[in-house]
Each structure stands twice: as structure tokens, then as C-alpha cells.
Design a protein around this motif. Structure first.
Motif, mmCIF file in Angstrom:
data_model
loop_
_atom_site.group_PDB
_atom_site.id
_atom_site.type_symbol
_atom_site.label_atom_id
_atom_site.label_comp_id
_atom_site.label_asym_id
_atom_site.label_seq_id
_atom_site.Cartn_x
_atom_site.Cartn_y
_atom_site.Cartn_z
ATOM 1 N N GLY A 86 0.869 -1.152 0.022
ATOM 2 C CA GLY A 86 0.060 -0.184 -0.202
ATOM 3 C C GLY A 86 0.750 1.246 0.145
ATOM 4 O O GLY A 86 0.345 2.416 0.211
ATOM 5 N N HIS A 428 0.687 -3.096 6.394
ATOM 6 C CA HIS A 428 0.673 -1.911 5.669
ATOM 7 C C HIS A 428 1.387 -0.650 6.162
ATOM 8 O O HIS A 428 1.679 0.362 5.271
ATOM 9 C CB HIS A 428 -0.723 -1.470 5.074
ATOM 10 N N ASP A 496 -1.612 -7.291 -2.986
ATOM 11 C CA ASP A 496 -1.866 -6.812 -1.657
ATOM 12 C C ASP A 496 -1.062 -7.679 -0.675
ATOM 13 O O ASP A 496 -1.488 -8.851 -0.618
ATOM 14 C CB ASP A 496 -3.244 -6.844 -1.147
#
Length: 572
Positions: A86, A428, A496
Motif C-alpha cells: 500500500g 501496511h 496486496d
């Protein structure tokens, strides 16, 4: 009863030559600890060298355009995009098409749109802080070739399935020692020859398959021999000693690449030493118990004399006397894997165990591969992932004997799912690499506990005639599904990085909901016949807890009886 009489008779013969003497200790140290340590390196090394480091396009021309500073040149020539964490970073696989501007055009006049990007036509630049010379960086297995490494991981899982099926049966046909020698030979050949094959992807993949074909039998064969020549109460300790050798091998392997940095020397250092175990014919042995079961009494006597000599015992049994002492086995007629699904209750138990095996194998492989992609020092990440295994197995043994197999297994699955949650929440955020590593190690701890408990449950739920078949079938099926692990990691590294931990959390919950419905096997009489297996656990209520029966006066007596039943099935 004939089988039990046969085993009891051979146990008495082993006592006469020494079943806990210098020979057993030497064999266990050489082949079950040191040998396993080196063999573990051949299993792990291929996985380490296929780690994909951070990379982006190599764009020449900074001197031609009078641009000083690497970061400034990257800002001019590389687009930015969100990575799997991210974070906004330089694109890994695209660059701006700077050829649209003449050389004499000042860089201050460059203006690029989103559609002005092209692939990395000039090659790649890699972050070489940890990984320098590995196949990924040498052959550019990234971007349009990014599935090359992932596919090899899948080939490795299928190789393990094939090898377990073929060599596992071969071990009962030609013996444990030949299969062990085949295993270390295949592993060494596949890994050592791979150093010449990286430019040829499919040859490299084929050698990876060969090197992993005997991964399981390389561990199983020496352990089975060690168990078959040792007294019953030592057999559980032998498994733990092998796990110690495995743990050391897994921990040491990444540290060798960290030190050496050249994958060619790394592969040779971590594979060729396995050939040393061809050099100890005076210390190796074929299982005399297996030889007797095959009617090879003369060869059995030679092996027994070999053991007796080292242990300082005398052995003068003749071939005829050995035949008289070991009666012919009476084997219950079964239909292999089909018998695992004979009747509704047996089908239910088999299905539950298969799901549990799958829910254990996928996170195990995924965590190993993810440890190299979680940020921080990948070698230390992998080291801690390996180091946590041994205490997890010890903890699993204690919990299984105290609160039972069912609660230990289901509780560990739940724990693995719960500790995936903080990883998803913080991975993240920059600067949390150490916390992510700690939580990932805790997840691995719980996964290892489930493995220990599940391995016991598989042996104890199935009847004697199906114990080895049922456990092997579970491992084979789970390895097939384990091939999903590399693709789960692929989703994390390319889309991700939270996705693998979301998947492992859901898998952990599935394991929890499945394992809680397995019957408790602690303090239960293990089923001997197929009919007993069809009824096993039917009389247990969902909320029942294991209770120690009065006839087992001490905990040690109970453990001996349980491990004897388990290892009896292994030695058949």
C-alpha cells in the motif's frame, strides 16, 4: 493376535542384541540427526534462491542527459504506483518512454502521461542488499516471467506427492536402506545439477522436480529404521531428535546464503554433503524387522549380528530358530484407500482428517515463502520461522498428553487464525517489520502444534490395518492442495501483502471448525480391526473431556502403550 505375537517375539530378539545400546545411539546421531540436518538443507535451498528481491527498470541515459543522482533519474524515468504494502513506490515493471523526447531536450521539459509507459526494455535493477547472485536476478524471472518461480514451487509440491506415493511403497518392497540411498542421490543430483540449468527454465524446473521427488522418504527411511531397532519407549524421542535435525538444517540454510551470496556455491554447499552418507556402510543398516517380515532370515541374522557386535552382546540364533520364533503374520483383508471410506462414520473421520491436513499444509508452505517477503532481513525471518518449530513440537507433545489431542489441535488452529489478524492490521504501516515478523512466528508456532497433534490423531483414529495408509493418504492429498501456497504468496507479493494472512486466517478457522468434531483419542483404546475403526469415537459426546482410566496406574504406562500402538503400525 498373530501380528502382536510376531512383534513381541522380535522385540525379545532385539533385546538380546541390545535395543538401546551404542549402535542405536550412533545410528540415530549419524542418520537421524546429522543426516536429516543436511537433507533438510536440500529441501529448503531451492526455496531460498527463488526469492524475488525488490526491482525496477534499468533506464540508461542519465549521463547523456546530464542528470546526477540515481534517485533524481528514477523520479524522471520511472512512474510510481502502489506496491503490495500500500506504499507509493517506483513501478517494478514499467518505465517512461523517454525516447519520445530528443536527446537535446532538457529534462525539465519532459512531461509524461499514464499511457507513456513501456516495459523494461533495457533490463532491471535489483535491490542487492540481501540477494546478489540468484536465478531471479541472473535470468530476470520478474514481470512478464514473474510466475516462473511460483510455478517451480508448485512443481516441487507435486514432486513430493509423487515421491511419497512411489518411494513410500517401494520402501516396503525393496527395503528402507535402498530407498534412503535413492532419496539422497536424487536430492543431491537435482539440486547440484540445477546450477548449470538456470538459463534453461524447463530444465531447471525438471531438476527441481527430481531434487524434491524424495523429500519425504529421505526423512522417513532412517526414522523407520531407527524405530524398528530401538525399544518402544525410545521411539517417541527418536521423532523429536529428527525434528531437531530438521530445525537446525532449516535455520542454518538461509544463513549460508546470507554469508556466501552466490547461489551456485550455496547450492553445492547445501546439497553435495549428502553424498557423505554413502560413505558409512559400516554404520548404516537395513531394518532386521523388515527383513524378517519378508522372509529374508539370513540377511536379518547378518544385521542382528552387526548390532550385537557394536553393543557388546552375543548372538548365535540360527536361521531355523529365527523362523520358529517369528510366526507368519495374519493380515486383515483391506482394500487400501477405499477402506478409509467404508461406512458413514469412517468416511466422516477420513474427510475431517483430510480437511485438517489441508488446513495445516497450506499455511506451513505459505508462511515459509512469505517469510522472505515480509520486510526486514529475509534470512533472519526464515531463521526464526525455523527456530520456532522445535519448541512448538515440545509444547504440542505436552498439551496432547495433558488436555488431549482434540483440544490441542482445535485450539492451535484457532490461535493461528487469531494471530493473523494483527498482521493484517499493521503490515501496511511502515516501520512495523519486526512486529510483523513476531506475529508471523507466533502463527508458525501454532501451525506446528497442529501438525504434531494431527499426526498423532491420524495414527490413533485409524485401525491398525489402515494406520499407515490413512496417514500417508492425508499427507499426499494435503500436498496436492499445498501447491496453492505459492499462488497465495503470489497474490500477496503482486497485489496486496495482506491477502496471504487473510487466507491463512480463514484456513485456520476452517481447521478449528473441522478438528473440533474429531473424536478424542487420549486414553482411548486404539482400534485394531476395521470394524473397531468404524465404531471408534461414536460413543463420545461433543463436550466430553479425556479422563485417565484407572487401570493405567501412571502416565508413563499410558504413553508407552499409546506409542507402542502407533509405532507398531509404522514398522509393519
Amino acid at each position: 493376535m498373530a501380528t502382536q505375537d510376531n512383534d513381541a517375539a522380535f522385540d525379545r530378539i532385539m533385546e538380546s542384541v541390545g535395543d538401546d545400546g551404542p549402535f542405536q545411539k550412533r545410528y540415530n546421531l549419524i542418520f537421524n540427526v546429522i543426516g536429516v540436518m543436511f537433507f533438510a538443507m536440500t529441501v529448503v535451498n531451492i526455496l531460498v534462491i527463488l526469492t524475488v528481491p525488490e526491482h525496477n527498470c534499468s533506464v540508461p541515459g542519465n549521463e547523456q542527459h546530464n542528470v546526477s543522482g540515481i534517485e533524481r533519474w528514477k523520479n524522471l524515468t520511472l512512474p510510481r504506483a502502489l506496491n503490495s504494502r500500500g506504499e507509493l513506490s517506483f513501478s517494478s515493471c514499467t518505465m517512461y518512454n523517454i525516447s519520445k523526447y530528443p536527446t537535446e531536450t532538457s529534462t525539465s521539459e519532459w512531461r509524461f502521461e499514464e499511457n507513456d509507459t513501456i516495459p523494461c526494455i533495457y533490463g532491471y535493477e535489483y535491490d542487492r542488499q540481501y540477494f546478489d547472485l540468484i536465478p531471479i536476478t541472473e535470468e530476470n524471472w520478474v514481470c512478464d516471467k514473474e510466475l516462473h518461480a511460483t510455478n517451480i514451487f508448485a512443481f516441487i509440491r507435486f514432486a513430493e506427492v509423487s515421491g511419497t506415493f512411489v518411494l513410500g511403497q517401494l520402501g516396503d518392497r525393496i527395503g528402507r536402506l535402498p530407498v534412503y540411498l535413492i532419496s539422497i542421490g536424487a536430492a543431491t543430483f537435482g539440486r547440484a545439477m540445477a546450477v548449470l540449468a538456470a538459463p534453461h527454465y524447463w530444465l531447471f524446473a525438471a531438476l527441481a522436480f527430481v531434487g524434491s521427488f524424495a523429500s519425504n522418504t529421505g526423512f522417513q527411511s532412517p526414522l523407520i529404521v531407527a524405530m524398528e531397532i530401538s525399544k518402544d519407549e525410545n521411539r517417541a524421542a527418536l521423532s523429536l531428535w529428527q525434528l531437531f535435525g530438521w530445525t537446525v538444517g532449516v535455520c542454518v540454510t538461509p544463513l549460508i546464503l546470507w554469508w556466501n551470496r552466490n547461489w551456485i556455491w550455496f547450492m553445492l554447499i547445501t546439497s553435495v554433503p549428502c553424498l557423505l552418507f554413502y560413505c558409512f556402510p559400516q554404520y548404516s543398516i537395513e531394518s532386521p524387522r523388515w527383513l524378517a517380515s519378508q522372509g529374508r532370515y539370513q540377511a536379518c541374522i547378518r544385521q542382528l549380528k552387526k548390532i550385537a557386535k557394536v553393543n557388546g552382546m552375543s548372538f548365535n540364533l540360527t536361521e531355523e530358530e529365527l523362523k520358529e520364533r517369528i510366526p507368519q503374520k495374519e493380515i486383515e483383508k483391506t482394500f487400501g484407500i477405499a477402506s478409509l471410506f467404508s461406512g458413514w462414520h469412517m468416511t466422516k473421520l477420513t474427510t475431517l482428517l483430510l480437511i485438517c491436513w489441508i488446513c495445516n499444509t497450506i499455511p506451513t508452505f505459505t508462511l515459509f515463502l512469505m517469510s522472505m517477503q515480509m520486510g526486514g532481513n529475509p534470512f533472519l525471518n526464515l531463521f526464526w520461522q525455523g527456530a520456532v518449530e522445535l519448541p512448538a513440537y515440545f509444547c504440542g507433545q505436552v498439551l496432547c498428553d495433558r488436555i488431549g489431542r482434540r483440544l490441542t489441535n482445535s485450539g492451535a488452529y484457532l490461535g493461528s487464525a487469531v494471530f493473523c489478524i494483527p498482521v493484517v492490521l499493521i503490515i501496511h504501516q511502515s516501520g512495523n517489520e519486526q512486529y510483523v515478523t513476531v506475529f508471523a512466528v507466533i502463527v508458525k508456532f501454532f501451525v506446528c502444534v497442529t501438525y504434531f497433534a494431527l499426526y498423532l490423531q491420524s495414527f490413533e483414529v485409524y485401525p491398525t490395518s489402515l494406520r499407515q495408509t490413512g496417514t500417508s493418504f492425508g499427507i499426499i492429498i494435503s500436498n496436492v492442495f499445498g501447491a496453492l501456497g505459492p499462488y497465495i504468496v503470489y497474490l500477496g507479493t503482486n497485489f496486496d501483502i495482506r491477502l496471504p494472512f487473510v487466507a491463512m486466517g480463514l484456513i485456520g478457522m476452517a481447521g478449528f471448525l473441522t478438528s473440533i468434531y474429531l473424536p478424542e483419542t487420549l486414553y482411548q483404546k486404539l482400534p485394531d480391526t476395521l470394524e473397531e475403526g468404524r465404531r471408534f469415537g461414536k460413543d463420545q459426546t461433543f463436550w466430553s473431556l479425556p479422563r485417565k482410566p484407572k487401570e493405567l496406574c501412571t502416565e508413563m504406562q499410558y504413553k508407552l502403550s499409546q506409542y507402542e500402538a502407533i509405532t507398531e503400525s509404522q514398522t509393519e
